[in-house]
Design an enzyme around this catalytic site. Structure first.
Site, PDB file in Angstrom:
ATOM      1  N   ASP A   1       0.847  -1.191   0.000  1.00 48.28           N
ATOM      2  CA  ASP A   1       0.000   0.000   0.000  1.00 48.28           C
ATOM      3  C   ASP A   1       0.895   1.258   0.000  1.00 48.28           C
ATOM      4  O   ASP A   1       1.833   1.325  -0.783  1.00 48.28           O
ATOM      5  CB  ASP A   1      -0.962  -0.060   1.201  1.00 48.28           C
ATOM      6  CG  ASP A   1      -2.107   0.928   1.088  1.00 48.28           C
ATOM      7  OD1 ASP A   1      -3.099   0.602   0.412  1.00 48.28           O
ATOM      8  OD2 ASP A   1      -1.989   2.042   1.639  1.00 48.28           O
TER       9      ASP A   1
ATOM     10  N   TYR B   1      -2.957  11.232   1.356  1.00 46.07           N
ATOM     11  CA  TYR B   1      -3.491  11.207  -0.016  1.00 46.07           C
ATOM     12  C   TYR B   1      -3.450  12.593  -0.630  1.00 46.07           C
ATOM     13  O   TYR B   1      -3.131  12.761  -1.806  1.00 46.07           O
ATOM     14  CB  TYR B   1      -4.937  10.688  -0.013  1.00 46.07           C
ATOM     15  CG  TYR B   1      -5.084   9.242   0.362  1.00 46.07           C
ATOM     16  CD1 TYR B   1      -4.979   8.839   1.686  1.00 46.07           C
ATOM     17  CD2 TYR B   1      -5.323   8.273  -0.596  1.00 46.07           C
ATOM     18  CE1 TYR B   1      -5.122   7.502   2.053  1.00 46.07           C
ATOM     19  CE2 TYR B   1      -5.467   6.933  -0.248  1.00 46.07           C
ATOM     20  CZ  TYR B   1      -5.366   6.560   1.084  1.00 46.07           C
ATOM     21  OH  TYR B   1      -5.506   5.248   1.425  1.00 46.07           O
TER      22      TYR B   1
ATOM     23  N   HIS C   1      -4.976  -7.674  -0.599  1.00 48.95           N
ATOM     24  CA  HIS C   1      -4.217  -6.431  -0.443  1.00 48.95           C
ATOM     25  C   HIS C   1      -3.327  -6.406   0.808  1.00 48.95           C
ATOM     26  O   HIS C   1      -2.238  -5.853   0.779  1.00 48.95           O
ATOM     27  CB  HIS C   1      -5.202  -5.266  -0.413  1.00 48.95           C
ATOM     28  CG  HIS C   1      -4.551  -3.935  -0.343  1.00 48.95           C
ATOM     29  ND1 HIS C   1      -3.873  -3.385  -1.411  1.00 48.95           N
ATOM     30  CD2 HIS C   1      -4.447  -3.026   0.669  1.00 48.95           C
ATOM     31  CE1 HIS C   1      -3.399  -2.198  -1.058  1.00 48.95           C
ATOM     32  NE2 HIS C   1      -3.730  -1.967   0.197  1.00 48.95           N
TER      33      HIS C   1
END
Ligand code: NAG
Length: 452
Positions: free
Chosen positions: A228, A375, A431
């Site tokens: 990630d 982000y 993930h």
């Protein structure tokens, strides 16, 4: 042919060649300075560079407050019923959220969990004005060889909790000549690490902080692995510090705008027999399906990129809201086909307690808002360092899990990662690779690192 036409063709040809070259041209490696991220009031003061032992020890008042909130939320009847026949298609199923909340309130024993999380030693040290938290696991020399330093980097909505099961597999591996000294930091703004006080702390800058951390621990050269955001930071570190990163392992290798990545991806899916292995063909999605899957799964990211603080308010005040927001990702990101199950399938591969450990790290530190800001920093068009087109020669192992949202074919990665030594699709997992299938990830990392 008239002169005008000739000139037009010439201009078009030169123009296309120019654009083509521009797209393919790698950018030079930028110089990333050591920056200060703490509050203005402390800027310029001499920084305490000591490494301080740390223990997770949450005050009773925080835990009582959490129980009070959970109880009120569960008793309030304010949870909206899911639509009939719907599992996780509209997001976290509120019927199952009640099960999670009841477990959290009545069965989950933080004191026991805290002890487990404290099994491996924790520390804090000040870097760039921020207290950086990390676990440091230092095994004894193996066969007279010092353990090799390895940095493990988590992502969102993860934490150091994801790595607790892989720790012994790397620090004391059975089938390896070597063992590994592990440094497992909390990203700045995540869990027990301080958040930045000002804008601009993106993946490249986090990589700079972690390089300084490794140096402080006596390691000029080291191995890196991550998933990630941790995978992005791993790639950035490999791009900016090729002299420090010996080798890297990633379970989310990606190339976004380097050279002709997208064209390469599309070409690979159009000509699978020539450009992909049979294993890749099974899991690499056609481009249109990739885009529609991404569209369905990435709404949260758009919010984080643009207005992270707004949703952060709700998530920092409601434990059930936070649990739903975090744990939803452990459903579809682990297996898309679980979307139509009422429990989202999340207990197939994780225990309720370990999932709640990860939620607790965000809850007790109140770090959801600051974690989301990454982000915004990473996607800021005006950010200082853009590394998409800075290739790296550091030897990589790209290990994809079959249920990962985006599996990029090897063919689409090679402009960015010039030295992919291993590329594999694991037999199982999603993930959260290191959390879900620690032995699969550890084996790949060990096999890869052994050669360097
Ligand atoms: C996750 O659970 C499913 C269903 O129980 C199982 O088939 C799969 O192998 C599990 N994944 C891993 C990595 O163990």
């Amino acid at each position: 042919m008239g002169l005008i036409t000739k000139i037009l063709i010439l201009v078009l040809t030169v123009g296309t060649a120019y654009v083509g070259l521009k797209i393919c041209q790698p950018d030079p490696v930028p110089v990333v300075e050591d920056e200060y991220w703490g509050p203005k009031s402390d800027q310029g003061k001499k920084e305490d560079s000591s490494i301080r032992p740390f223990k997770i020890d949450i005050p009773a008042a925080t835990l009582d407050d959490l129980k009070g909130r959970l109880k009120r939320e569960l008793d309030s009847n304010r949870l909206v019923s899911p639509l009939e026949g719907v599992g996780f298609e509209y997001g976290f199923n509120s019927k199952f959220l009640k099960t999670v909340g009841n477990h959290w309130l009545s069965k989950y024993d933080w004191k026991v969990r805290e002890k487990l999380l404290n099994k491996y030693p924790h520390f804090k040290t000040k870097i760039g004005g921020l207290d950086i938290h990390f676990q440091h696991v230092k095994p004894k020399a193996k066969n007279g060889v010092a353990p090799r330093p390895l940095l493990l980097i988590h992502g969102w909505p993860g934490s150091i909790v994801e790595f607790q099961k892989i720790i012994p597999l790397l620090s004391e591996p059975k089938n390896s000549k070597y063992n590994y000294e592990l440094v497992i930091p909390s990203l700045p703004g995540y869990g027990f690490s301080d958040p930045a006080a000002r804008r601009g702390l993106s993946t490249t800058e986090m990589g700079n902080i972690f390089k300084r951390l490794m140096k402080r621990l006596g390691h000029e050269k080291f191995y890196v692995m991550g998933g990630d955001w941790g995978a992005m930071i791993t790639m950035d570190m490999a791009s900016v510090y090729p002299g420090n990163v010996i080798a890297a392992q990633s379970n989310m290798c990606s190339s976004i705008s380097t050279g002709l990545t997208h064209v390469r991806y599309i070409l690979a899916t159009l000509l699978p027999t020539f450009l992909m292995t049979p294993e890749e063909t099974k899991v690499v999605l056609p481009y249109s399906k990739l885009i529609s899957d991404l569209f369905r799964e990435s709404g949260y990211a758009h919010i984080h990129m643009t207005k992270p603080d707004t949703v952060g308010v709700a998530l920092t005040h409601s434990p059930l809201g936070l649990a739903a927001y975090i744990l939803e990702k452990f459903s579809t990101w682990t297996d898309k086909s679980w979307m139509n199950r009422e429990d989202g399938g999340i207990l197939e591969n994780f225990t309720m307690d370990e999932l709640l450990d990860n939620v607790m790290v965000y809850w007790v530190t109140g770090s959801m808002t600051s974690s989301q800001r990454l982000y915004a920093e990473a996607m800021d068009p005006a950010k200082k360092h853009k590394l998409d087109r800075v290739p790296t020669e550091v030897p990589f192992s790209c290990q994809f899990m079959p249920n990962e949202i985006i599996v990029q074919p090897r063919f689409s990665l090679v402009d960015k990662l010039k030295n992919i030594q291993r590329y594999s699709i694991s037999p199982k997992g999603g993930h959260f690779g290191a959390f879900e299938a620690p032995e699969v990830v550890a084996e790949d990392a060990i096999t890869h690192f052994e050669k360097f």
